[in-house]
Scaffold this active site. Structure first.
Site, PDB file in Angstrom:
ATOM      1  N   GLU A  38       0.850  -1.201   0.000  1.00  0.00           N
ATOM      2  CA  GLU A  38       0.000   0.000   0.000  1.00  0.00           C
ATOM      3  C   GLU A  38       0.888   1.256   0.000  1.00  0.00           C
ATOM      4  O   GLU A  38       1.952   1.263   0.637  1.00  0.00           O
ATOM      5  CB  GLU A  38      -0.839  -0.062   1.290  1.00  0.00           C
ATOM      6  CG  GLU A  38      -1.738   1.116   1.567  1.00  0.00           C
ATOM      7  CD  GLU A  38      -2.461   0.950   2.925  1.00  0.00           C
ATOM      8  OE1 GLU A  38      -2.096   0.039   3.718  1.00  0.00           O
ATOM      9  OE2 GLU A  38      -3.402   1.734   3.175  1.00  0.00           O
ATOM     10  N   LYS A 109      -9.481   2.555  -1.733  1.00  0.00           N
ATOM     11  CA  LYS A 109      -9.689   1.880  -0.433  1.00  0.00           C
ATOM     12  C   LYS A 109     -11.007   2.299   0.209  1.00  0.00           C
ATOM     13  O   LYS A 109     -11.235   3.496   0.458  1.00  0.00           O
ATOM     14  CB  LYS A 109      -8.511   2.188   0.490  1.00  0.00           C
ATOM     15  CG  LYS A 109      -8.510   1.416   1.798  1.00  0.00           C
ATOM     16  CD  LYS A 109      -7.231   1.712   2.591  1.00  0.00           C
ATOM     17  CE  LYS A 109      -7.095   0.890   3.845  1.00  0.00           C
ATOM     18  NZ  LYS A 109      -5.824   1.187   4.561  1.00  0.00           N
ATOM     19  N   CYS A 142      -5.226  -3.413   2.508  1.00  0.00           N
ATOM     20  CA  CYS A 142      -4.912  -3.478   3.939  1.00  0.00           C
ATOM     21  C   CYS A 142      -6.134  -3.652   4.830  1.00  0.00           C
ATOM     22  O   CYS A 142      -6.708  -4.719   4.870  1.00  0.00           O
ATOM     23  CB  CYS A 142      -4.091  -2.243   4.328  1.00  0.00           C
ATOM     24  SG  CYS A 142      -3.104  -2.539   5.813  1.00  0.00           S
TER      25      CYS A 142
HETATM   26  C1  ACM Z   1      -3.884  -0.029   7.171  1.00  0.00           C
HETATM   27  O1  ACM Z   1      -4.999  -0.168   6.671  1.00  0.00           O
HETATM   28  N1  ACM Z   1      -2.893   0.531   6.503  1.00  0.00           N
HETATM   29  C2  ACM Z   1      -3.601  -0.494   8.525  1.00  0.00           C
END
Ligand code: ACM
Length: 263
Positions: A38, A109, A142
Protein backbone atom coordinates in the site's frame (compact mmCIF):
# COMPACT_ATOMS: atom_id res chain seq x y z
CA UNK A 1 1.27 -18.57 -13.05
CA UNK A 2 4.20 -16.86 -11.35
CA UNK A 3 3.03 -14.64 -8.47
CA UNK A 4 5.61 -12.25 -7.02
CA UNK A 5 5.58 -10.11 -3.88
CA UNK A 6 8.10 -7.37 -3.18
CA UNK A 7 8.20 -6.62 0.56
CA UNK A 8 10.24 -3.49 1.20
CA UNK A 9 10.56 -0.23 3.12
CA UNK A 10 9.51 2.79 1.08
CA UNK A 11 11.23 6.09 1.81
CA UNK A 12 8.64 8.67 2.85
CA UNK A 13 8.14 11.43 0.29
CA UNK A 14 10.59 10.23 -2.36
CA UNK A 15 8.57 8.78 -5.24
CA UNK A 16 11.58 8.64 -7.55
CA UNK A 17 13.66 6.66 -5.04
CA UNK A 18 10.82 4.24 -4.35
CA UNK A 19 10.05 3.63 -8.01
CA UNK A 20 13.75 3.09 -8.73
CA UNK A 21 13.91 0.60 -5.87
CA UNK A 22 10.99 -1.36 -7.37
CA UNK A 23 12.52 -1.22 -10.86
CA UNK A 24 15.83 -2.50 -9.49
CA UNK A 25 14.19 -5.29 -7.43
CA UNK A 26 12.50 -6.84 -10.48
CA UNK A 27 15.56 -6.67 -12.76
CA UNK A 28 16.62 -10.27 -12.40
CA UNK A 29 13.24 -11.98 -11.93
CA UNK A 30 10.32 -13.02 -14.09
CA UNK A 31 6.72 -12.85 -12.96
CA UNK A 32 3.19 -12.90 -14.33
CA UNK A 33 1.73 -10.80 -11.51
CA UNK A 34 3.69 -8.69 -9.01
CA UNK A 35 1.97 -7.29 -5.93
CA UNK A 36 3.47 -4.31 -4.09
CA UNK A 37 2.54 -2.76 -0.72
CA UNK A 38 0.00 0.00 0.00
CA UNK A 39 1.16 3.60 -0.66
CA UNK A 40 4.45 2.08 -1.76
CA UNK A 41 5.61 5.04 -3.84
CA UNK A 42 5.01 7.73 -1.19
CA UNK A 43 5.22 6.21 2.29
CA UNK A 44 2.31 6.10 4.73
CA UNK A 45 2.28 8.57 7.61
CA UNK A 46 1.10 11.87 6.18
CA UNK A 47 1.05 15.00 8.33
CA UNK A 48 -0.99 17.45 6.27
CA UNK A 49 -3.22 17.81 3.25
CA UNK A 50 -0.38 19.74 1.62
CA UNK A 51 1.83 16.65 1.90
CA UNK A 52 -0.85 14.45 0.37
CA UNK A 53 -1.44 17.02 -2.39
CA UNK A 54 2.27 17.14 -3.18
CA UNK A 55 2.76 13.37 -3.30
CA UNK A 56 -0.51 12.12 -4.81
CA UNK A 57 -1.07 11.70 -8.53
CA UNK A 58 -3.76 11.07 -11.09
CA UNK A 59 -4.42 7.41 -11.91
CA UNK A 60 -3.76 6.78 -14.70
CA UNK A 61 -1.30 9.37 -15.95
CA UNK A 62 0.72 10.22 -12.82
CA UNK A 63 4.47 9.75 -12.46
CA UNK A 64 4.50 6.43 -10.57
CA UNK A 65 1.55 5.06 -12.55
CA UNK A 66 3.37 5.67 -15.83
CA UNK A 67 6.61 4.17 -14.56
CA UNK A 68 4.78 1.05 -13.38
CA UNK A 69 3.12 0.80 -16.80
CA UNK A 70 6.54 0.97 -18.44
CA UNK A 71 7.87 -1.64 -16.02
CA UNK A 72 4.94 -3.99 -16.69
CA UNK A 73 5.57 -3.68 -20.43
CA UNK A 74 9.32 -4.29 -20.01
CA UNK A 75 8.74 -7.36 -17.81
CA UNK A 76 5.73 -8.58 -19.81
CA UNK A 77 3.78 -8.99 -16.56
CA UNK A 78 1.02 -7.43 -14.48
CA UNK A 79 1.60 -5.22 -11.42
CA UNK A 80 -0.77 -4.27 -8.59
CA UNK A 81 0.50 -1.46 -6.36
CA UNK A 82 -0.72 0.98 -3.73
CA UNK A 83 -0.52 4.63 -4.81
CA UNK A 84 -1.85 7.92 -3.35
CA UNK A 85 -4.40 9.17 -5.88
CA UNK A 86 -5.35 12.76 -6.62
CA UNK A 87 -8.79 13.41 -8.13
CA UNK A 88 -10.99 16.45 -8.61
CA UNK A 89 -12.92 15.61 -5.44
CA UNK A 90 -9.89 14.94 -3.24
CA UNK A 91 -7.44 12.16 -2.44
CA UNK A 92 -7.82 8.40 -2.33
CA UNK A 93 -5.67 5.62 -0.94
CA UNK A 94 -5.74 3.60 -4.16
CA UNK A 95 -4.35 0.53 -5.84
CA UNK A 96 -3.51 0.46 -9.54
CA UNK A 97 -3.42 -2.57 -11.83
CA UNK A 98 -1.24 -2.31 -14.93
CA UNK A 99 -0.15 -4.86 -17.52
CA UNK A 100 1.99 -5.26 -20.62
CA UNK A 101 -0.55 -3.22 -22.61
CA UNK A 102 -0.74 -0.43 -20.03
CA UNK A 103 -3.30 0.75 -17.50
CA UNK A 104 -6.08 -1.71 -16.59
CA UNK A 105 -7.92 -0.28 -13.59
CA UNK A 106 -7.87 0.88 -10.01
CA UNK A 107 -9.43 0.41 -6.59
CA UNK A 108 -10.00 3.15 -4.03
CA UNK A 109 -9.69 1.88 -0.43
CA UNK A 110 -13.16 1.57 1.01
CA UNK A 111 -12.37 1.02 4.70
CA UNK A 112 -9.95 3.73 5.80
CA UNK A 113 -7.78 3.06 8.87
CA UNK A 114 -7.34 5.58 11.69
CA UNK A 115 -5.58 8.79 10.50
CA UNK A 116 -6.17 7.87 6.86
CA UNK A 117 -9.62 9.34 7.52
CA UNK A 118 -7.98 12.76 7.97
CA UNK A 119 -6.31 12.69 4.56
CA UNK A 120 -8.22 10.44 2.18
CA UNK A 121 -11.79 10.12 0.96
CA UNK A 122 -13.43 6.71 1.39
CA UNK A 123 -13.35 4.73 -1.84
CA UNK A 124 -16.32 5.04 -4.17
CA UNK A 125 -15.63 2.48 -6.90
CA UNK A 126 -16.72 -0.74 -5.21
CA UNK A 127 -14.53 -3.85 -5.14
CA UNK A 128 -13.26 -4.46 -8.68
CA UNK A 129 -12.35 -7.71 -10.40
CA UNK A 130 -10.22 -7.63 -13.55
CA UNK A 131 -9.85 -10.50 -16.02
CA UNK A 132 -6.21 -10.72 -17.11
CA UNK A 133 -6.82 -14.01 -18.99
CA UNK A 134 -4.58 -16.15 -16.79
CA UNK A 135 -6.78 -15.28 -13.79
CA UNK A 136 -9.39 -12.92 -12.43
CA UNK A 137 -7.78 -10.41 -10.11
CA UNK A 138 -9.60 -8.74 -7.20
CA UNK A 139 -8.22 -5.68 -5.45
CA UNK A 140 -8.56 -4.72 -1.80
CA UNK A 141 -6.24 -2.72 0.47
CA UNK A 142 -4.91 -3.48 3.94
CA UNK A 143 -7.59 -2.69 6.59
CA UNK A 144 -10.31 -3.99 4.24
CA UNK A 145 -9.28 -7.37 5.71
CA UNK A 146 -11.22 -6.82 8.94
CA UNK A 147 -14.46 -6.54 6.96
CA UNK A 148 -15.07 -10.07 5.64
CA UNK A 149 -17.50 -8.50 3.16
CA UNK A 150 -14.55 -7.17 1.13
CA UNK A 151 -13.04 -10.56 0.35
CA UNK A 152 -16.50 -12.13 0.01
CA UNK A 153 -17.63 -9.50 -2.49
CA UNK A 154 -14.52 -10.03 -4.61
CA UNK A 155 -14.95 -13.82 -4.45
CA UNK A 156 -18.66 -13.61 -5.38
CA UNK A 157 -17.66 -11.41 -8.33
CA UNK A 158 -15.45 -14.24 -9.52
CA UNK A 159 -11.97 -13.30 -8.37
CA UNK A 160 -9.42 -16.13 -8.27
CA UNK A 161 -6.64 -14.08 -6.67
CA UNK A 162 -7.30 -11.34 -4.12
CA UNK A 163 -4.43 -8.85 -4.15
CA UNK A 164 -4.02 -6.88 -0.93
CA UNK A 165 -1.39 -4.14 -0.95
CA UNK A 166 -0.86 -3.44 2.77
CA UNK A 167 0.85 -1.29 5.38
CA UNK A 168 -0.18 -3.41 8.35
CA UNK A 169 0.40 -2.25 11.90
CA UNK A 170 -1.95 -4.62 13.75
CA UNK A 171 -0.86 -8.21 14.15
CA UNK A 172 -4.01 -10.13 13.23
CA UNK A 173 -4.33 -9.79 9.48
CA UNK A 174 -1.95 -12.50 8.30
CA UNK A 175 -3.75 -15.10 10.42
CA UNK A 176 -7.18 -13.78 9.44
CA UNK A 177 -6.38 -14.07 5.74
CA UNK A 178 -6.00 -17.84 6.09
CA UNK A 179 -9.67 -17.91 7.08
CA UNK A 180 -10.63 -15.41 4.33
CA UNK A 181 -8.93 -17.70 1.78
CA UNK A 182 -10.61 -20.87 3.07
CA UNK A 183 -14.08 -19.32 3.40
CA UNK A 184 -13.89 -17.98 -0.17
CA UNK A 185 -11.65 -20.63 -1.77
CA UNK A 186 -9.45 -18.00 -3.39
CA UNK A 187 -5.77 -17.17 -3.34
CA UNK A 188 -4.98 -14.16 -1.18
CA UNK A 189 -1.78 -12.18 -1.65
CA UNK A 190 -0.87 -9.82 1.19
CA UNK A 191 2.00 -7.56 0.13
CA UNK A 192 3.01 -5.73 3.28
CA UNK A 193 5.80 -3.22 3.96
CA UNK A 194 8.47 -3.26 6.65
CA UNK A 195 10.12 -0.56 8.76
CA UNK A 196 8.90 2.25 10.99
CA UNK A 197 7.54 5.73 10.35
CA UNK A 198 7.40 8.31 13.14
CA UNK A 199 6.72 11.61 11.47
CA UNK A 200 5.71 14.98 12.92
CA UNK A 201 6.18 13.87 16.53
CA UNK A 202 3.46 11.25 16.17
CA UNK A 203 3.77 7.82 17.83
CA UNK A 204 5.77 5.44 15.65
CA UNK A 205 4.03 3.10 13.27
CA UNK A 206 5.77 -0.26 13.13
CA UNK A 207 4.88 -2.13 9.96
CA UNK A 208 4.68 -5.86 10.44
CA UNK A 209 6.09 -7.37 7.21
CA UNK A 210 5.24 -11.07 7.06
CA UNK A 211 3.81 -10.76 3.57
CA UNK A 212 2.27 -13.98 2.37
CA UNK A 213 0.34 -15.86 -0.27
CA UNK A 214 -2.41 -18.18 0.99
CA UNK A 215 -3.93 -20.87 -1.26
CA UNK A 216 -7.69 -21.58 -1.56
CA UNK A 217 -7.13 -24.46 0.89
CA UNK A 218 -5.54 -22.19 3.49
CA UNK A 219 -1.93 -23.22 2.89
CA UNK A 220 0.80 -20.60 3.09
CA UNK A 221 2.54 -21.03 -0.26
CA UNK A 222 4.84 -18.02 0.18
CA UNK A 223 5.96 -16.25 3.33
CA UNK A 224 8.27 -13.49 4.53
CA UNK A 225 9.75 -12.52 7.91
CA UNK A 226 8.94 -9.27 9.73
CA UNK A 227 12.08 -7.58 8.40
CA UNK A 228 13.03 -9.17 5.07
CA UNK A 229 13.39 -6.78 2.16
CA UNK A 230 13.05 -9.07 -0.79
CA UNK A 231 11.15 -10.10 -3.88
CA UNK A 232 9.87 -13.69 -3.75
CA UNK A 233 8.02 -15.69 -6.35
CA UNK A 234 5.81 -18.78 -6.30
CA UNK A 235 4.12 -20.78 -9.05
CA UNK A 236 0.38 -21.25 -8.53
CA UNK A 237 -2.53 -22.55 -10.56
CA UNK A 238 -5.33 -19.93 -10.45
CA UNK A 239 -7.84 -22.63 -11.43
CA UNK A 240 -7.49 -24.07 -7.92
CA UNK A 241 -9.78 -21.19 -6.94
CA UNK A 242 -12.57 -22.40 -9.26
CA UNK A 243 -13.46 -25.41 -7.11
CA UNK A 244 -15.94 -24.17 -4.52
CA UNK A 245 -17.05 -27.68 -3.48
CA UNK A 246 -16.32 -28.43 0.19
CA UNK A 247 -18.02 -31.85 0.15
CA UNK A 248 -20.02 -33.51 -2.66
CA UNK A 249 -23.08 -31.84 -1.12
CA UNK A 250 -21.67 -28.45 -0.16
CA UNK A 251 -20.89 -25.76 -2.70
CA UNK A 252 -19.58 -22.68 -0.93
CA UNK A 253 -21.64 -20.11 -2.78
CA UNK A 254 -24.72 -22.19 -3.62
CA UNK A 255 -25.13 -23.10 0.07
CA UNK A 256 -25.26 -19.49 1.21
CA UNK A 257 -28.54 -18.63 2.96
CA UNK A 258 -28.77 -14.95 2.16
CA UNK A 259 -32.29 -14.69 3.53
CA UNK A 260 -30.91 -15.23 7.06
CA UNK A 261 -27.97 -12.84 6.86
CA UNK A 262 -28.50 -9.35 8.27
CA UNK A 263 -26.61 -7.18 5.78
C1 ACM B 1 -3.88 -0.03 7.17
O1 ACM B 1 -5.00 -0.17 6.67
N1 ACM B 1 -2.89 0.53 6.50
C2 ACM B 1 -3.60 -0.49 8.53
Amino acid sequence: MKLAVYQFEPLFGDIEANVQKIEHAVNSVEFDLLILPELCTTGYQFNSHEEVAGLSETIPGGLASKRLETLAARKNGFIAAGIAEKSEKGFYNSAILVGPEGYIGKYRKIHLFDEEKLFFLPGNLGFPVFDIEQARIGLMICFDWIFPEAARTLALKGADILCQPANLVLSYCQQAMVTRAVENRTFIVTANRIGTEARGGKPPLNFTGMSQIISPKGEKVLGFSETEEKIKIVDINPEDAHDKWITPRNQLFKDRRGEFYEL
